[in-house]
Design a protein around this motif. Structure first.
Motif, PDB file in Angstrom:
ATOM      1  N   LEU A   1       0.811  -1.220   0.000  1.00 30.33           N
ATOM      2  CA  LEU A   1       0.000   0.000   0.000  1.00 30.33           C
ATOM      3  C   LEU A   1       0.845   1.272   0.000  1.00 30.33           C
ATOM      4  O   LEU A   1       0.600   2.186  -0.801  1.00 30.33           O
ATOM      5  CB  LEU A   1      -0.976   0.010   1.178  1.00 30.33           C
ATOM      6  N   GLU A   2       1.838   1.360   0.854  1.00 25.40           N
ATOM      7  CA  GLU A   2       2.666   2.572   0.940  1.00 25.40           C
ATOM      8  C   GLU A   2       3.337   2.867  -0.404  1.00 25.40           C
ATOM      9  O   GLU A   2       3.357   4.007  -0.865  1.00 25.40           O
ATOM     10  CB  GLU A   2       3.715   2.390   2.036  1.00 25.40           C
ATOM     11  N   GLU A   3       3.861   1.818  -1.048  1.00 22.54           N
ATOM     12  CA  GLU A   3       4.520   1.986  -2.352  1.00 22.54           C
ATOM     13  C   GLU A   3       3.524   2.432  -3.423  1.00 22.54           C
ATOM     14  O   GLU A   3       3.846   3.266  -4.262  1.00 22.54           O
ATOM     15  CB  GLU A   3       5.151   0.675  -2.820  1.00 22.54           C
ATOM     16  N   VAL A   4       2.338   1.843  -3.406  1.00 22.59           N
ATOM     17  CA  VAL A   4       1.312   2.199  -4.393  1.00 22.59           C
ATOM     18  C   VAL A   4       0.893   3.656  -4.219  1.00 22.59           C
ATOM     19  O   VAL A   4       0.795   4.407  -5.193  1.00 22.59           O
ATOM     20  CB  VAL A   4       0.092   1.251  -4.298  1.00 22.59           C
ATOM     21  N   LEU A   5       0.686   4.067  -2.977  1.00 20.62           N
ATOM     22  CA  LEU A   5       0.289   5.451  -2.717  1.00 20.62           C
ATOM     23  C   LEU A   5       1.394   6.422  -3.138  1.00 20.62           C
ATOM     24  O   LEU A   5       1.111   7.493  -3.681  1.00 20.62           O
ATOM     25  CB  LEU A   5      -0.066   5.640  -1.243  1.00 20.62           C
ATOM     26  N   ALA A   6       2.648   6.051  -2.918  1.00 22.92           N
ATOM     27  CA  ALA A   6       3.772   6.903  -3.324  1.00 22.92           C
ATOM     28  C   ALA A   6       3.890   6.972  -4.850  1.00 22.92           C
ATOM     29  O   ALA A   6       4.202   8.025  -5.411  1.00 22.92           O
ATOM     30  CB  ALA A   6       5.073   6.392  -2.709  1.00 22.92           C
ATOM     31  N   LEU A   7       3.624   5.866  -5.526  1.00 26.33           N
ATOM     32  CA  LEU A   7       3.706   5.810  -6.987  1.00 26.33           C
ATOM     33  C   LEU A   7       2.598   6.635  -7.641  1.00 26.33           C
ATOM     34  O   LEU A   7       2.797   7.230  -8.690  1.00 26.33           O
ATOM     35  CB  LEU A   7       3.635   4.348  -7.450  1.00 26.33           C
ATOM     36  N   ARG A   8       1.416   6.646  -7.017  1.00 27.88           N
ATOM     37  CA  ARG A   8       0.235   7.347  -7.533  1.00 27.88           C
ATOM     38  C   ARG A   8      -0.051   7.016  -8.996  1.00 27.88           C
ATOM     39  O   ARG A   8      -0.107   7.908  -9.855  1.00 27.88           O
ATOM     40  CB  ARG A   8       0.351   8.851  -7.354  1.00 27.88           C
ATOM     41  N   PRO A   9      -0.254   5.727  -9.312  1.00 24.15           N
ATOM     42  CA  PRO A   9      -0.594   5.379 -10.695  1.00 24.15           C
ATOM     43  C   PRO A   9      -1.940   5.986 -11.076  1.00 24.15           C
ATOM     44  O   PRO A   9      -2.769   6.260 -10.210  1.00 24.15           O
ATOM     45  CB  PRO A   9      -0.662   3.848 -10.659  1.00 24.15           C
ATOM     46  N   GLY A  10      -2.138   6.172 -12.369  1.00 19.44           N
ATOM     47  CA  GLY A  10      -3.405   6.722 -12.843  1.00 19.44           C
ATOM     48  C   GLY A  10      -4.587   5.811 -12.575  1.00 19.44           C
ATOM     49  O   GLY A  10      -5.716   6.274 -12.428  1.00 19.44           O
ATOM     50  N   LEU A  11      -4.324   4.504 -12.493  1.00 14.78           N
ATOM     51  CA  LEU A  11      -5.357   3.504 -12.249  1.00 14.78           C
ATOM     52  C   LEU A  11      -4.690   2.266 -11.674  1.00 14.78           C
ATOM     53  O   LEU A  11      -3.616   1.875 -12.131  1.00 14.78           O
ATOM     54  CB  LEU A  11      -6.068   3.143 -13.570  1.00 14.78           C
ATOM     55  N   VAL A  12      -5.314   1.666 -10.673  1.00 15.64           N
ATOM     56  CA  VAL A  12      -4.842   0.384 -10.133  1.00 15.64           C
ATOM     57  C   VAL A  12      -5.829  -0.681 -10.568  1.00 15.64           C
ATOM     58  O   VAL A  12      -7.044  -0.521 -10.416  1.00 15.64           O
ATOM     59  CB  VAL A  12      -4.719   0.409  -8.586  1.00 15.64           C
ATOM     60  N   TRP A  13      -5.297  -1.768 -11.119  1.00 17.56           N
ATOM     61  CA  TRP A  13      -6.124  -2.867 -11.618  1.00 17.56           C
ATOM     62  C   TRP A  13      -5.771  -4.130 -10.840  1.00 17.56           C
ATOM     63  O   TRP A  13      -4.654  -4.628 -10.952  1.00 17.56           O
ATOM     64  CB  TRP A  13      -5.853  -3.091 -13.101  1.00 17.56           C
ATOM     65  N   LEU A  14      -6.722  -4.635 -10.049  1.00 18.06           N
ATOM     66  CA  LEU A  14      -6.545  -5.895  -9.328  1.00 18.06           C
ATOM     67  C   LEU A  14      -7.121  -7.001 -10.198  1.00 18.06           C
ATOM     68  O   LEU A  14      -8.297  -6.983 -10.538  1.00 18.06           O
ATOM     69  CB  LEU A  14      -7.254  -5.853  -7.971  1.00 18.06           C
ATOM     70  N   GLN A  15      -6.287  -7.950 -10.555  1.00 22.03           N
ATOM     71  CA  GLN A  15      -6.693  -9.021 -11.472  1.00 22.03           C
ATOM     72  C   GLN A  15      -7.806  -9.900 -10.896  1.00 22.03           C
ATOM     73  O   GLN A  15      -8.161  -9.784  -9.721  1.00 22.03           O
ATOM     74  CB  GLN A  15      -5.472  -9.872 -11.830  1.00 22.03           C
ATOM     75  N   SER A  16      -8.316 -10.787 -11.714  1.00 21.81           N
ATOM     76  CA  SER A  16      -9.412 -11.684 -11.330  1.00 21.81           C
ATOM     77  C   SER A  16      -9.095 -12.397 -10.017  1.00 21.81           C
ATOM     78  O   SER A  16      -8.003 -12.922  -9.842  1.00 21.81           O
ATOM     79  CB  SER A  16      -9.653 -12.727 -12.419  1.00 21.81           C
ATOM     80  N   GLY A  17     -10.080 -12.389  -9.121  1.00 18.15           N
ATOM     81  CA  GLY A  17      -9.934 -13.080  -7.844  1.00 18.15           C
ATOM     82  C   GLY A  17      -9.256 -12.251  -6.767  1.00 18.15           C
ATOM     83  O   GLY A  17      -9.104 -12.717  -5.638  1.00 18.15           O
ATOM     84  N   ILE A  18      -8.840 -11.034  -7.089  1.00 25.18           N
ATOM     85  CA  ILE A  18      -8.120 -10.213  -6.116  1.00 25.18           C
ATOM     86  C   ILE A  18      -9.029  -9.080  -5.630  1.00 25.18           C
ATOM     87  O   ILE A  18      -9.421  -8.207  -6.408  1.00 25.18           O
ATOM     88  CB  ILE A  18      -6.818  -9.633  -6.714  1.00 25.18           C
ATOM     89  N   ARG A  19      -9.352  -9.136  -4.331  1.00 24.41           N
ATOM     90  CA  ARG A  19     -10.147  -8.106  -3.654  1.00 24.41           C
ATOM     91  C   ARG A  19      -9.581  -7.952  -2.246  1.00 24.41           C
ATOM     92  O   ARG A  19      -9.169  -8.932  -1.644  1.00 24.41           O
ATOM     93  CB  ARG A  19     -11.614  -8.511  -3.511  1.00 24.41           C
ATOM     94  N   HIS A  20      -9.587  -6.721  -1.756  1.00 24.68           N
ATOM     95  CA  HIS A  20      -9.203  -6.455  -0.372  1.00 24.68           C
ATOM     96  C   HIS A  20      -9.871  -5.148   0.034  1.00 24.68           C
ATOM     97  O   HIS A  20      -9.437  -4.069  -0.391  1.00 24.68           O
ATOM     98  CB  HIS A  20      -7.690  -6.357  -0.233  1.00 24.68           C
ATOM     99  N   PRO A  21     -10.945  -5.230   0.848  1.00 26.46           N
ATOM    100  CA  PRO A  21     -11.708  -4.026   1.193  1.00 26.46           C
ATOM    101  C   PRO A  21     -10.846  -2.897   1.775  1.00 26.46           C
ATOM    102  O   PRO A  21     -11.023  -1.732   1.404  1.00 26.46           O
ATOM    103  CB  PRO A  21     -12.730  -4.524   2.215  1.00 26.46           C
ATOM    104  N   GLY A  22      -9.913  -3.206   2.653  1.00 26.33           N
ATOM    105  CA  GLY A  22      -9.072  -2.168   3.259  1.00 26.33           C
ATOM    106  C   GLY A  22      -8.162  -1.498   2.251  1.00 26.33           C
ATOM    107  O   GLY A  22      -8.012  -0.273   2.243  1.00 26.33           O
ATOM    108  N   PHE A  23      -7.551  -2.284   1.381  1.00 25.38           N
ATOM    109  CA  PHE A  23      -6.665  -1.768   0.336  1.00 25.38           C
ATOM    110  C   PHE A  23      -7.462  -0.891  -0.626  1.00 25.38           C
ATOM    111  O   PHE A  23      -7.057   0.224  -0.965  1.00 25.38           O
ATOM    112  CB  PHE A  23      -6.016  -2.944  -0.397  1.00 25.38           C
ATOM    113  N   GLU A  24      -8.617  -1.403  -1.047  1.00 27.06           N
ATOM    114  CA  GLU A  24      -9.468  -0.667  -1.979  1.00 27.06           C
ATOM    115  C   GLU A  24      -9.939   0.657  -1.373  1.00 27.06           C
ATOM    116  O   GLU A  24      -9.921   1.694  -2.039  1.00 27.06           O
ATOM    117  CB  GLU A  24     -10.653  -1.536  -2.403  1.00 27.06           C
TER     118      GLU A  24
END
Length: 135
Positions: free
Chosen positions: A87-110
């Motif tokens: 999460l910390e790395e993703v927030l620092a990267l600030r991509p235009g869109l995050v895509w979680l592949q099939s079968g990947i869900r995490h309410p807190g992360f989302e």
């Protein structure tokens, strides 16, 4: 995100980082980014197991921190229980869109991504959606 929004986003996106990219051609973390690479996207592979090797014409890096450049889309191939570790790395990267592949869900992360204003697609295959939107 509806189909027309996704289509517009994928038309303008050029650089896709792949968290969990893999060398094994039989694994989705290889054939999905390969499909996208073959359609003209620049693929930035991220996986500590293969750091320093080459995939899709780019050097594999160990973490998102090592990318050092803007990313239009982050395609995630990591198990749900590992997402908060990134999460910390993703927030620092600030991509235009995050895509979680099939079968990947995490309410807190989302929720954390939404709170940070980072658009998200979850539990969908990017290759399947791309084929549907660009037949």
């Amino acid at each position: 995100m509806n189909a027309s929004e996704l289509r517009a986003y994928l038309e303008k996106a050029r650089t896709i980082a792949v968290l969990g990219a893999h060398k094994d051609p039989s694994r989705p973390a290889h054939y999905v980014p390969k499909y996208l690479w073959e359609r003209g996207y620049r693929i930035l592979p991220v996986n500590p197991r293969f750091a320093g090797e080459e995939l899709f014409g780019e050097r594999v890096v160990a973490s998102l921190r090592e990318l050092g450049e803007p990313v239009d889309l982050l395609d995630v191939f990591r198990p749900p229980e590992a997402l908060m570790d990134h999460l910390e790395e993703v927030l620092a990267l600030r991509p235009g869109l995050v895509w979680l592949q099939s079968g990947i869900r995490h309410p807190g992360f989302e929720a954390a991504l939404r709170e940070a204003g980072i658009p998200l697609v979850a539990d969908r295959c990017l290759m399947v959606e791309h084929r549907r939107l660009f037949p």
